[in-house]
Design a protein around this motif. Structure first.
Motif, PDB file in Angstrom:
ATOM      1  N   ASP A 177       0.828  -1.201   0.000  1.00 12.93           N
ATOM      2  CA  ASP A 177       0.000   0.000   0.000  1.00 12.93           C
ATOM      3  C   ASP A 177       0.868   1.259   0.000  1.00 12.93           C
ATOM      4  OD1 ASP A 177      -2.102   1.770   0.321  1.00 12.93           O
ATOM      5  OD2 ASP A 177      -2.507   1.234   2.405  1.00 12.93           O
ATOM      6  N   ILE A 178       1.825   1.308   0.924  1.00 13.57           N
ATOM      7  CA  ILE A 178       2.772   2.422   0.990  1.00 13.57           C
ATOM      8  C   ILE A 178       4.115   1.888   0.487  1.00 13.57           C
ATOM      9  CG2 ILE A 178       3.839   4.162   2.468  1.00 13.57           C
ATOM     10  CD1 ILE A 178       0.784   4.383   2.267  1.00 13.57           C
ATOM     11  N   SER A 179       4.426   2.161  -0.764  1.00  8.71           N
ATOM     12  CA  SER A 179       5.661   1.646  -1.365  1.00  8.71           C
ATOM     13  C   SER A 179       6.060   2.530  -2.532  1.00  8.71           C
ATOM     14  CB  SER A 179       5.465   0.209  -1.850  1.00  8.71           C
ATOM     15  OG  SER A 179       4.494   0.147  -2.885  1.00  8.71           O
ATOM     16  N   THR A 180       7.327   2.448  -2.911  1.00  6.60           N
ATOM     17  CA  THR A 180       7.796   3.230  -4.053  1.00  6.60           C
ATOM     18  C   THR A 180       7.503   2.524  -5.372  1.00  6.60           C
ATOM     19  OG1 THR A 180       9.997   2.241  -3.786  1.00  6.60           O
ATOM     20  CG2 THR A 180       9.620   4.385  -2.758  1.00  6.60           C
TER      21      THR A 180
ATOM     22  N   GLY B 276       5.599   9.406  -1.723  1.00  9.61           N
ATOM     23  CA  GLY B 276       6.366  10.259  -0.828  1.00  9.61           C
ATOM     24  C   GLY B 276       6.410   9.714   0.586  1.00  9.61           C
ATOM     25  N   LEU B 277       5.284   9.183   1.060  1.00  9.62           N
ATOM     26  CA  LEU B 277       5.245   8.599   2.398  1.00  9.62           C
ATOM     27  C   LEU B 277       6.172   7.394   2.486  1.00  9.62           C
ATOM     28  CD1 LEU B 277       4.134   8.416   5.251  1.00  9.62           C
ATOM     29  CD2 LEU B 277       2.113   7.234   4.332  1.00  9.62           C
ATOM     30  N   ALA B 278       6.197   6.573   1.437  1.00  9.68           N
ATOM     31  CA  ALA B 278       7.091   5.413   1.419  1.00  9.68           C
ATOM     32  C   ALA B 278       8.549   5.856   1.491  1.00  9.68           C
ATOM     33  CB  ALA B 278       6.853   4.583   0.160  1.00  9.68           C
ATOM     34  N   GLN B 279       8.897   6.912   0.781  1.00 12.02           N
ATOM     35  CA  GLN B 279      10.263   7.424   0.840  1.00 12.02           C
ATOM     36  C   GLN B 279      10.616   7.859   2.258  1.00 12.02           C
ATOM     37  OE1 GLN B 279      10.077  10.444  -2.372  1.00 12.02           O
ATOM     38  NE2 GLN B 279      11.699   9.258  -3.390  1.00 12.02           N
TER      39      GLN B 279
ATOM     40  N   ALA C 189      13.411   6.174   4.726  1.00 15.46           N
ATOM     41  CA  ALA C 189      14.506   6.973   5.259  1.00 15.46           C
ATOM     42  C   ALA C 189      14.574   6.860   6.783  1.00 15.46           C
ATOM     43  CB  ALA C 189      14.335   8.432   4.842  1.00 15.46           C
ATOM     44  N   GLU C 190      13.430   6.869   7.441  1.00 13.66           N
ATOM     45  CA  GLU C 190      13.399   6.736   8.899  1.00 13.66           C
ATOM     46  C   GLU C 190      13.916   5.382   9.351  1.00 13.66           C
ATOM     47  OE1 GLU C 190       9.377   7.540   9.980  1.00 13.66           O
ATOM     48  OE2 GLU C 190       9.490   9.685   9.466  1.00 13.66           O
ATOM     49  N   LEU C 191      13.540   4.321   8.631  1.00  9.66           N
ATOM     50  CA  LEU C 191      14.022   2.980   8.977  1.00  9.66           C
ATOM     51  C   LEU C 191      15.534   2.871   8.774  1.00  9.66           C
ATOM     52  CD1 LEU C 191      11.144   0.861   7.382  1.00  9.66           C
ATOM     53  CD2 LEU C 191      11.647   1.042   9.822  1.00  9.66           C
TER      54      LEU C 191
ATOM     55  N   LYS D  58      17.257  -0.198  10.831  1.00 15.46           N
ATOM     56  CA  LYS D  58      16.345  -1.352  10.805  1.00 15.46           C
ATOM     57  C   LYS D  58      16.640  -2.248   9.596  1.00 15.46           C
ATOM     58  CE  LYS D  58      13.956  -0.057  14.405  1.00 15.46           C
ATOM     59  NZ  LYS D  58      14.001  -0.825  15.678  1.00 15.46           N
ATOM     60  N   PRO D  59      16.592  -3.564   9.774  1.00 16.65           N
ATOM     61  CA  PRO D  59      16.922  -4.466   8.662  1.00 16.65           C
ATOM     62  C   PRO D  59      15.915  -4.433   7.519  1.00 16.65           C
ATOM     63  CG  PRO D  59      16.110  -5.714  10.549  1.00 16.65           C
ATOM     64  CD  PRO D  59      16.316  -4.303  11.021  1.00 16.65           C
ATOM     65  N   ASN D  60      14.662  -4.027   7.800  1.00 20.57           N
ATOM     66  CA  ASN D  60      13.638  -4.009   6.749  1.00 20.57           C
ATOM     67  C   ASN D  60      13.628  -2.707   5.954  1.00 20.57           C
ATOM     68  OD1 ASN D  60      12.673  -2.706   9.086  1.00 20.57           O
ATOM     69  ND2 ASN D  60      10.528  -3.058   8.531  1.00 20.57           N
ATOM     70  N   ALA D  61      14.664  -1.894   6.114  1.00 24.31           N
ATOM     71  CA  ALA D  61      14.791  -0.669   5.317  1.00 24.31           C
ATOM     72  C   ALA D  61      15.276  -1.035   3.922  1.00 24.31           C
ATOM     73  CB  ALA D  61      15.753   0.295   6.004  1.00 24.31           C
ATOM     74  N   GLN D  62      14.382  -1.636   3.151  1.00 25.04           N
ATOM     75  CA  GLN D  62      14.705  -2.142   1.819  1.00 25.04           C
ATOM     76  C   GLN D  62      13.676  -1.629   0.815  1.00 25.04           C
ATOM     77  OE1 GLN D  62      17.489  -3.798   1.620  1.00 25.04           O
ATOM     78  NE2 GLN D  62      17.790  -4.389   3.780  1.00 25.04           N
ATOM     79  N   THR D  63      14.123  -1.360  -0.402  1.00 26.25           N
ATOM     80  CA  THR D  63      13.203  -0.823  -1.412  1.00 26.25           C
ATOM     81  C   THR D  63      12.170  -1.829  -1.859  1.00 26.25           C
ATOM     82  OG1 THR D  63      14.784  -1.418  -3.151  1.00 26.25           O
ATOM     83  CG2 THR D  63      14.906   0.818  -2.264  1.00 26.25           C
TER      84      THR D  63
END
Length: 332
Positions: free
Chosen positions: A173-176, A187-190, A194-196, A201-206
């Motif tokens: 739902d929220i993804s690039t 924009g929210l996904a970005q 960035a926060e992750l 955090k390990p799940n900070a993946q595109t």
């Protein structure tokens, strides 16, 4: 409520999404609804054969994760073209298994819009209702076209069967990759990514995504409604949320808090992490099914739902498990 076939499939509506429902029953112990006791303890301690033979199951259904077909050379691990034969085998087995429905947990294709035309005719040979979950690789065209290609009523929806409610969650739902560049959700996904990353955090993946506010409100409303109706719930998504893993949805902690606050939520099923995984916390099972695309044999499962447990029968590299309601699962 819109009814589709005998599964009473219901998609979300804008009105439903903004109606935030609070259930007073949630102030009681999470395990209160399920009436757990000596029966579950006995099921965990008993041999697998006796645990799986406690009467007839209430229903049976099939599960496949990450078929991920594409007409391209094999990667170091992924065997894209071989998914055709593996999906054909799975469809043949599931058609012989007296199932009420079948689920694919996302990433039906790996790449190219034309990949859908190669695998959907095989999927359509299933002689039972069929349900899809969106995966990150499925976005080979705009969202609405992906939904049409997979014959999905919406990106998130629900259906009921024999006292059980099955909820399909859109963790893209929220993804690039699942939203147009420049859109609010892009924009929210970005920002979430960035926060992750800043937090390490390990799940900070595109390749991951999250669940937005509108869908979260719908999900809470749906869980509360199932709780009032005395229905057990299985949630189905592409991304895992537990245990901590690089494949998890962006707002995994928020989702864990929500789904485990309802004592009637039995399990969260997902794909995405092709190696598979399992976790148990706060009375809820988190079952990550292995990816079909990564194996020279195959990988899929049937699930039998009983009053006090689920029995997962794995094929190929997918393990078989007894999943007691309210107690940790174990492989058989």
């Amino acid at each position: 409520m819109k009814t589709t076939s005998s599964l009473e499939c219901t998609m979300h509506t804008p009105h439903d999404s903004h109606q935030h429902v609070h259930d007073l029953a949630l102030t009681t112990s999470r395990r209160g609804f399920l009436g757990l006791g000596l029966g579950v303890a006995a099921a965990v301690a008993a041999p697998a054969a006796s645990a799986s033979a406690q009467g007839n199951p209430l229903l049976r259904f099939g599960v496949i994760a990450d078929c991920q077909y594409a007409d391209k050379p094999d990667g170091p691990v992924r065997l894209y073209r071989r998914s055709i034969a593996k999906l054909q085998e799975a469809v043949g087995t599931l058609n012989e298994s007296d199932l009420r429905f079948a689920l694919h947990l996302g990433d039906f294709v790996d790449e190219y819009p034309e990949s859908f035309a190669a695998v959907m005719p095989i999927w359509e040979k299933l002689r039972m209702p069929k349900r899809h979950v969106l995966g990150n690789h499925d976005f080979q065209m705009p969202r609405e076209q992906v939904l049409e290609a997979l014959a999905m009523p919406s990106s998130y929806y629900q259906f009921r069967r024999d006292g059980w409610r099955f909820i399909v969650v859109d963790t893209n739902d929220i993804s690039t990759y699942g939203n147009p560049v420049g859109s609010e959700k892009y924009g929210l996904a970005q920002r979430m990514l960035a926060e992750l990353r800043a937090a390490g955090k390990p799940n900070a993946q595109t390749w991951n995504g999250g669940v937005g506010a509108e869908q979260l409100a719908w999900l809470e409303q749906t869980l509360a409604h199932a709780h009032r109706n005395g229905e057990k719930v299985v949630l189905n998504a592409h991304h895992p949320i537990y245990p901590v893993n690089e494949h998890n949805a962006y707002n995994d902690t928020q989702l864990i808090d929500l789904v485990t606050s309802y004592d009637n939520v039995v399990a969260w099923f997902n794909g995405h992490n092709h190696a598979g995984n399992y976790g148990f916390t706060r009375g809820t099972h988190f079952v990550n099914f292995k990816g079909m695309v990564d194996t020279t044999t195959t990988s899929y499962a049937t699930v039998q739902a009983y009053e006090d447990h689920l029995l997962i029968e794995g094929f190929g590299r997918e393990p078989s498990r007894i999943v007691p309601i309210g107690a940790p699962a174990y492989e058989i």
